[in-house]
Design a protein around this motif. Sequence first.
Motif, PDB file in Angstrom:
ATOM      1  N   ILE A 104       0.868  -1.180   0.000  1.00  0.00           N
ATOM      2  CA  ILE A 104       0.000   0.000   0.000  1.00  0.00           C
ATOM      3  C   ILE A 104       0.904   1.229   0.000  1.00  0.00           C
ATOM      4  O   ILE A 104       1.875   1.290   0.761  1.00  0.00           O
ATOM      5  N   ILE A 105       0.575   2.188  -0.835  1.00  0.00           N
ATOM      6  CA  ILE A 105       1.245   3.491  -0.802  1.00  0.00           C
ATOM      7  C   ILE A 105       0.200   4.515  -0.380  1.00  0.00           C
ATOM      8  O   ILE A 105      -0.894   4.567  -0.944  1.00  0.00           O
ATOM      9  N   SER A 158      -3.624   0.686  -3.438  1.00  0.00           N
ATOM     10  CA  SER A 158      -3.318  -0.734  -3.295  1.00  0.00           C
ATOM     11  C   SER A 158      -2.526  -1.120  -4.544  1.00  0.00           C
ATOM     12  O   SER A 158      -2.991  -0.913  -5.663  1.00  0.00           O
ATOM     13  N   MET A 159      -1.332  -1.668  -4.322  1.00  0.00           N
ATOM     14  CA  MET A 159      -0.406  -1.911  -5.426  1.00  0.00           C
ATOM     15  C   MET A 159       0.014  -3.372  -5.481  1.00  0.00           C
ATOM     16  O   MET A 159       0.081  -4.055  -4.461  1.00  0.00           O
ATOM     17  N   ASP A 160       0.340  -3.824  -6.684  1.00  0.00           N
ATOM     18  CA  ASP A 160       1.033  -5.091  -6.897  1.00  0.00           C
ATOM     19  C   ASP A 160       2.232  -4.740  -7.769  1.00  0.00           C
ATOM     20  O   ASP A 160       2.077  -4.499  -8.973  1.00  0.00           O
ATOM     21  N   LEU A 183      -3.834  -1.367  -8.177  1.00  0.00           N
ATOM     22  CA  LEU A 183      -5.025  -2.212  -8.191  1.00  0.00           C
ATOM     23  C   LEU A 183      -6.273  -1.439  -7.802  1.00  0.00           C
ATOM     24  O   LEU A 183      -7.351  -1.684  -8.328  1.00  0.00           O
ATOM     25  N   LYS A 184      -6.103  -0.517  -6.859  1.00  0.00           N
ATOM     26  CA  LYS A 184      -7.245   0.237  -6.342  1.00  0.00           C
ATOM     27  C   LYS A 184      -6.729   1.545  -5.761  1.00  0.00           C
ATOM     28  O   LYS A 184      -5.617   1.618  -5.240  1.00  0.00           O
ATOM     29  N   ASN A 244      -0.050  -6.404   4.312  1.00  0.00           N
ATOM     30  CA  ASN A 244       1.018  -6.003   3.399  1.00  0.00           C
ATOM     31  C   ASN A 244       1.745  -4.749   3.865  1.00  0.00           C
ATOM     32  O   ASN A 244       1.199  -3.968   4.644  1.00  0.00           O
ATOM     33  N   PRO A 245       2.981  -4.548   3.371  1.00  0.00           N
ATOM     34  CA  PRO A 245       3.736  -3.348   3.741  1.00  0.00           C
ATOM     35  C   PRO A 245       2.988  -2.075   3.337  1.00  0.00           C
ATOM     36  O   PRO A 245       2.276  -2.045   2.329  1.00  0.00           O
ATOM     37  N   VAL A 246       3.161  -1.036   4.150  1.00  0.00           N
ATOM     38  CA  VAL A 246       2.540   0.263   3.912  1.00  0.00           C
ATOM     39  C   VAL A 246       3.645   1.307   3.833  1.00  0.00           C
ATOM     40  O   VAL A 246       4.515   1.364   4.707  1.00  0.00           O
ATOM     41  N   HIS A 247       3.614   2.113   2.789  1.00  0.00           N
ATOM     42  CA  HIS A 247       4.599   3.170   2.583  1.00  0.00           C
ATOM     43  C   HIS A 247       3.865   4.501   2.640  1.00  0.00           C
ATOM     44  O   HIS A 247       3.089   4.806   1.740  1.00  0.00           O
ATOM     45  N   ILE A 248       4.095   5.250   3.707  1.00  0.00           N
ATOM     46  CA  ILE A 248       3.453   6.551   3.861  1.00  0.00           C
ATOM     47  C   ILE A 248       4.407   7.620   3.363  1.00  0.00           C
ATOM     48  O   ILE A 248       5.560   7.680   3.796  1.00  0.00           O
ATOM     49  N   ARG A 249       3.912   8.459   2.474  1.00  0.00           N
ATOM     50  CA  ARG A 249       4.704   9.547   1.896  1.00  0.00           C
ATOM     51  C   ARG A 249       4.065  10.874   2.276  1.00  0.00           C
ATOM     52  O   ARG A 249       2.881  11.088   2.044  1.00  0.00           O
TER      53      ARG A 249
END
Length: 163
Positions: free
Chosen positions: A12-13, A35-37, A42-43, A76-81
């Motif tokens: 997730i970003i 939501s990423m692959d 993805l969403k 899943n991993p989460v990347h907060i920017r």
Amino acid sequence: MDTDNTFKGRHIIIHTDGACIRNPGPGGWGAILQSMDGNIELKRKEISGYDSDSTNNRMEMTAAIKALEALKDNANPVHIRSDSNLLIRGMNEWLPGWKTKGWKNAGGKSVANQDLWEFLDRLSTPRIHWSWVRGHAGNKLNEMVDRLATAAARSPENRLFTA
């Protein structure tokens, strides 16, 4: 699409931003959850909200809190920017020391916005990674969350979501 090619698999970003019309004053926050692959989105979900009397720092922190609360993916991993140095350095560097010192900063004064830092601390897990992005520098999704936060701050009717 604004993605980082180094991410593999599902993750997730989250892009966050906060804004105030005056500081303090009416505030808004915005976040985009992707939501990423790998590099494939993805969403996407956009959220924003309003506070009639806040500060820019509180809105920056609130954006991260609301985004983490909105997460449905707990594996899943989460990347907060964020373009907030305060938020990113607080989460990556300062938080452990503040807690050890009884919520005092390096100067011995009480940490501002302790309530929000404690909330972020409860929400944060090792799967969450915090990174800084330069604001107003052509990062498309950072500019989008800036627009969400600013629109919410200008008018409660412009918010997409308020929890």
